[in-house]
Motif scaffolding. Structure first.
Motif, PDB file in Angstrom:
ATOM      1  N   ILE A  73      -8.599  18.610   1.111  1.00 42.31           N
ATOM      2  CA  ILE A  73      -7.946  17.425   1.663  1.00 42.31           C
ATOM      3  C   ILE A  73      -7.173  16.794   0.512  1.00 42.31           C
ATOM      4  O   ILE A  73      -7.757  16.390  -0.497  1.00 42.31           O
ATOM      5  CB  ILE A  73      -8.959  16.437   2.237  1.00 42.31           C
ATOM      6  N   ALA A  74      -5.853  16.738   0.629  1.00 39.12           N
ATOM      7  CA  ALA A  74      -4.990  16.299  -0.466  1.00 39.12           C
ATOM      8  C   ALA A  74      -4.506  14.870  -0.210  1.00 39.12           C
ATOM      9  O   ALA A  74      -3.608  14.644   0.617  1.00 39.12           O
ATOM     10  CB  ALA A  74      -3.801  17.243  -0.622  1.00 39.12           C
ATOM     11  N   LEU A  75      -5.107  13.913  -0.913  1.00 39.64           N
ATOM     12  CA  LEU A  75      -4.742  12.498  -0.766  1.00 39.64           C
ATOM     13  C   LEU A  75      -3.824  12.060  -1.895  1.00 39.64           C
ATOM     14  O   LEU A  75      -4.033  12.413  -3.049  1.00 39.64           O
ATOM     15  CB  LEU A  75      -6.003  11.632  -0.781  1.00 39.64           C
ATOM     16  N   ASP A  76      -2.830  11.268  -1.550  1.00 41.18           N
ATOM     17  CA  ASP A  76      -2.010  10.611  -2.569  1.00 41.18           C
ATOM     18  C   ASP A  76      -1.321   9.423  -1.920  1.00 41.18           C
ATOM     19  O   ASP A  76      -0.987   9.461  -0.731  1.00 41.18           O
ATOM     20  CB  ASP A  76      -0.972  11.563  -3.168  1.00 41.18           C
ATOM     21  N   ARG A  77      -1.101   8.386  -2.703  1.00 37.87           N
ATOM     22  CA  ARG A  77      -0.421   7.191  -2.193  1.00 37.87           C
ATOM     23  C   ARG A  77       1.088   7.290  -2.354  1.00 37.87           C
ATOM     24  O   ARG A  77       1.823   6.444  -1.832  1.00 37.87           O
ATOM     25  CB  ARG A  77      -0.957   5.948  -2.900  1.00 37.87           C
ATOM     26  N   ASP A  78       1.561   8.313  -3.059  1.00 44.39           N
ATOM     27  CA  ASP A  78       2.982   8.502  -3.322  1.00 44.39           C
ATOM     28  C   ASP A  78       3.583   9.430  -2.263  1.00 44.39           C
ATOM     29  O   ASP A  78       3.194  10.593  -2.157  1.00 44.39           O
ATOM     30  CB  ASP A  78       3.168   9.113  -4.711  1.00 44.39           C
ATOM     31  N   PRO A  79       4.534   8.941  -1.465  1.00 42.25           N
ATOM     32  CA  PRO A  79       5.142   9.785  -0.429  1.00 42.25           C
ATOM     33  C   PRO A  79       5.778  11.058  -0.974  1.00 42.25           C
ATOM     34  O   PRO A  79       5.790  12.091  -0.294  1.00 42.25           O
ATOM     35  CB  PRO A  79       6.206   8.874   0.200  1.00 42.25           C
ATOM     36  N   PHE A  80       6.304  11.002  -2.192  1.00 35.94           N
ATOM     37  CA  PHE A  80       6.921  12.188  -2.781  1.00 35.94           C
ATOM     38  C   PHE A  80       5.874  13.256  -3.089  1.00 35.94           C
ATOM     39  O   PHE A  80       6.133  14.451  -2.969  1.00 35.94           O
ATOM     40  CB  PHE A  80       7.688  11.803  -4.045  1.00 35.94           C
ATOM     41  N   ALA A  81       4.683  12.843  -3.478  1.00 31.76           N
ATOM     42  CA  ALA A  81       3.597  13.783  -3.716  1.00 31.76           C
ATOM     43  C   ALA A  81       3.148  14.427  -2.412  1.00 31.76           C
ATOM     44  O   ALA A  81       2.815  15.620  -2.370  1.00 31.76           O
ATOM     45  CB  ALA A  81       2.423  13.082  -4.394  1.00 31.76           C
ATOM     46  N   ILE A  82       3.129  13.659  -1.339  1.00 32.20           N
ATOM     47  CA  ILE A  82       2.716  14.197  -0.051  1.00 32.20           C
ATOM     48  C   ILE A  82       3.709  15.242   0.447  1.00 32.20           C
ATOM     49  O   ILE A  82       3.334  16.216   1.125  1.00 32.20           O
ATOM     50  CB  ILE A  82       2.537  13.064   0.979  1.00 32.20           C
ATOM     51  N   GLU A  83       4.967  15.099   0.111  1.00 30.00           N
ATOM     52  CA  GLU A  83       5.943  16.140   0.450  1.00 30.00           C
ATOM     53  C   GLU A  83       5.563  17.464  -0.209  1.00 30.00           C
ATOM     54  O   GLU A  83       5.669  18.535   0.410  1.00 30.00           O
ATOM     55  CB  GLU A  83       7.347  15.711   0.011  1.00 30.00           C
ATOM     56  N   LYS A  84       5.106  17.409  -1.447  1.00 31.02           N
ATOM     57  CA  LYS A  84       4.638  18.611  -2.133  1.00 31.02           C
ATOM     58  C   LYS A  84       3.373  19.150  -1.465  1.00 31.02           C
ATOM     59  O   LYS A  84       3.184  20.366  -1.354  1.00 31.02           O
ATOM     60  CB  LYS A  84       4.380  18.324  -3.614  1.00 31.02           C
ATOM     61  N   ALA A  85       2.492  18.244  -1.041  1.00 30.98           N
ATOM     62  CA  ALA A  85       1.260  18.671  -0.371  1.00 30.98           C
ATOM     63  C   ALA A  85       1.577  19.370   0.950  1.00 30.98           C
ATOM     64  O   ALA A  85       0.922  20.367   1.314  1.00 30.98           O
ATOM     65  CB  ALA A  85       0.353  17.471  -0.142  1.00 30.98           C
ATOM     66  N   GLU A  86       2.564  18.873   1.664  1.00 35.13           N
ATOM     67  CA  GLU A  86       2.949  19.497   2.931  1.00 35.13           C
ATOM     68  C   GLU A  86       3.532  20.886   2.698  1.00 35.13           C
ATOM     69  O   GLU A  86       3.295  21.809   3.491  1.00 35.13           O
ATOM     70  CB  GLU A  86       3.947  18.594   3.661  1.00 35.13           C
TER      71      GLU A  86
END
Length: 348
Positions: A73-86
């Protein structure tokens, strides 16, 4: 400024000598720490890991490669990091669950994906700014690249959050001094606060990281390197409420890890490591780390063995006798990881 003042992490305003480093390990050093992290996690088939600080995604991908059945489960508060997670979720179908949010958002984020209390096998933190965040001038994290005084880890879309610019332009002298002292351990906090307030009226003001850096260099000259580091660190941690978020994250891990589950933390400054260490050792008062270490304050202050045992009781067992630090050749190559500290603990 009452809203600003209420966010001060008061339990750490005394008794702790802070060291300031506004960065995670850069990409080229991550493999060393990743290997240590994997050894502490000791993952088994079909384990579920919560990576609370996805960031660059290097730890998550290393975990995925280490065992083909492990899910993250990859959590981050930074939307740019979540793009990498996706993107990583597409590379590893069915094994990565991206989540956008802060540590304190987890109780609301996990139930919809089927995660309940006492179900996680491991959680990990890699705290601080990522190299990508530091090198992006538009984020305003680093004095080395000129950009707006933002410093929000939630990114520029977080319109409701305060920025470093807001603090420098709206905080009164007392609040500003307390922020610099508490969050940056700046010994000249009062003088610095007065100078920053005066700057609002005698100069054009401070609107960028470059202007703030030059302003501090003009005041402190030979000490400016230390002061710049302290000020940027204090502003960033206050803007993002990082110490309270970390304290919540550890309490959260206690409730959501299985018995025997593991927590691994990688920190890069003394204060964050102190929060983690005091939770692991049980030096906690009312769900917050004790501002003082375990010490006998005087000969007249005595506790019974039963009282001392109760005070030292912890829900964690450390995975190593001493904190793990980078080997000498990596320390000398880049100053950013010289104070890296890795800790692991098992949930009892």
């Amino acid at each position: 400024m009452a809203a600003f003042t209420s966010r001060l992490f008061n339990i750490f305003t005394r008794g702790i000598n802070l060291r300031k480093y506004c960065t995670n390990a850069p990409v080229e050093f991550s493999p060393l720490m990743v290997q240590n992290v994997l050894e502490l996690l000791n993952l088994k088939d079909n384990d579920t890991v919560l990576d609370m600080t996805f960031g660059d995604g290097l730890h998550t991908e290393a975990i995925l490669k280490s065992n083909e059945s492990v899910k993250v489960i990859a959590l981050d508060r930074d939307p740019f990091a979540i793009e990498k997670a996706e993107a990583l979720a597409l590379k590893y179908p069915g094994r990565v669950q991206p989540l956008l949010g802060r540590f304190s958002d987890l109780p609301a984020l996990l139930p919809p994906i089927g995660i309940k209390r006492n179900t996680l096998d491991a959680v990990m933190f890699d705290l601080g700014c990522s190299s990508i965040q530091l090198n992006d001038a538009s984020r305003g994290f680093s004095p080395e690249v000129d950009g707006p005084l933002d410093m929000r880890m939630d990114g520029p879309l977080a319109s409701s959050s305060i920025t470093a610019y807001d603090i420098l332009t709206k905080a009164d002298e007392q609040d500003l001094g307390r922020i610099l002292k508490t969050y940056g351990s700046e010994e000249n906090s009062k003088k610095l606060a007065r100078s920053l307030i005066a700057c609002r009226y005698t100069l054009e003001g401070l609107a960028s990281t470059g202007q703030l850096k030059e302003f501090l260099k003009g005041i402190f000259e030979e000490k400016s390197g230390r002061v710049i580091k302290n000020v940027f660190y204090a502003l960033r941690t206050f803007v993002n409420n990082e110490f309270n978020e970390l304290n919540f994250a550890i309490l959260f891990a206690q409730g959501y890890l299985k018995e025997g589950g593991r927590m691994v933390s990688l920190t890069f400054n003394q204060l964050e490591d102190t929060i983690v260490k005091r939770h692991i050792t049980g030096n906690v008062l009312e769900n917050s780390p004790n501002p003082m270490p375990f010490l006998y304050y005087s000969q007249t202050f005595k506790l019974s063995q039963e009282e001392m045992d109760a005070l030292r009781r912890s829900v964690w067992t450390p995975l190593s006798k001493h904190v793990i630090t980078p080997v000498d050749q990596y320390k000398s190559t880049n100053h950013r990881i010289r104070n890296a500290k890795l800790r692991g603990a098992v949930r009892l």
